[in-house]
Design an enzyme around this catalytic site. Sequence first.
Site: not given
Ligand SMILES: C[S@@+](CC[C@H](N)C(=O)[O-])C[C@H]1O[C@@H](n2cnc3c(N)ncnc32)[C@H](O)[C@@H]1O
Length: 446
Positions: A300, A372
């Site tokens: 991302g 969170c």
């Molecule tokens: C807090 S969780 C998201 C929860 C989701 N929005 C939900 O409501 O079910 C954060 C997510 O960010 C992803 N993540 C971590 N680094 C990332 C990156 N550089 N780009 C995109 N996603 C990333 C992780 O794999 C994880 O699934």
Amino acid sequence: MFHRRLLCPIRRRVVLRKTQPNENVRAEPFCGGCGRKVGRKTLLHGVMALFLETSRVLVRSVKDLRPLTAKRHRVKGKWAATLPKHPPTRLALQHFDATYGAQLGPLWPSVRVALLSERKYGALFNNFSHNPHLEELVAQGCRDFISDGAAEASSQPDSECGAEPDSSGVSTATAGVGSQQQPPPRLSPNIKCFVFPRGDVTRFKPARPDKFGLLTYYLMDAASVLPCLALDVQKSHTVLDLCAAPGGKSLALLQTQSVRFLCVNDSSASRTSRLKRVLHSYVPKELLTDDQLRVTSLDGTMWGEVERNSFDRVLVDVPCTTDRHSLMEDDNNIFSRSRVGERRSLPQLQVELLLAGILAACPGGEIVYSTCTLSLNQNLGVVEQAIQLAEENHGIQLQVVSLQPLVQMFANTFHFAPDLHLGEMVIPHLAANFGPIYLCKLRRVT
Ligand SMILES: C[S@@+](CC[C@H](N)C(=O)[O-])C[C@H]1O[C@@H](n2cnc3c(N)ncnc32)[C@H](O)[C@@H]1O
């Protein structure tokens, strides 16, 4: 080997546990679930938490509440060798005591007890299923906190925040640059999230599939719906969910039935697969076509290189210290010693993700940042830095949009942290054990 019954205030169940071998002094009680030492003070908190959960009495006898007293043993048990010396959950608690104790002051002890107790869920109702279970949820005593909050707000006179009420009584205002009035958010009547009343800790049954195989509700922290409501998606909007897996918030956004095109992204391939499974379990195939939904698995932080100035709405729900998980589960815990570097670099990653989300939004578009965690560094600190970098490096000006109207609407369901100068935060409370969830809304001016 001796076994004793023990009440664990963290897992809050009575467990059987081998007592420590070779001990000839009174031992601290241990939790059989998580292996943590349980001091008398914590034990008391646990008992209080149980007491509040009157509908779910787990203490079977007074003996269950007695601290464990060790016996003499000659043989050293195997478990002692496998138990980590510094369990990540304990390291997390030490870290939170030091940082949140100072940050939240007198609020911290009650937030701490709530964080260590069973969380409360909400049932995000699936409008796409042929769902006969709405009445069932209502009969169980659940209520849709979204329609309740909206109805309550519309029955109130004008709110304190100096903002204009809209036709449904919902209002908003901007803070930060220019402090102008904003068009009020109109909550979609399609999005419903059921919760049990305050103090009622009844658990939801697992969702059942309807006759077409679609599940009837999605269980999630009810406070996680707030960033989706704050995003204020309107008819024909294009939306990017930058860190989307496992998909609770994407699903909530789809429930509004307003999104023209939704792009869901997560850098983790395994979590993206889980996200796809969730979408297929809740959304009919005809709504998952390429012209309505795109699923990607990109980093991302690089989004700005791929697609700029495109989306009406962007949700940036970043990876964080996930405070509840960090206190409950040793597996995959960001406080484990092997992940210190990763944990320390989280705020940097969060700034990069938020900045990428800002670049992906079109001028006039809106971005919601959420986590969170209670951590100021990962919340307000990240937003402040991203606003500054957007201006300095990209000439993008942002307004901070006040979320006070949402706070006022849902003050009967959630506990919000007082006096945050940027964004809002749901803090856990034993009677309404949701969160922590931090959210901050930005609007691209240029
Ligand atoms: C807090 S969780 C998201 C929860 C989701 N929005 C939900 O409501 O079910 C954060 C997510 O960010 C992803 N993540 C971590 N680094 C990332 C990156 N550089 N780009 C995109 N996603 C990333 C992780 O794999 C994880 O699934």
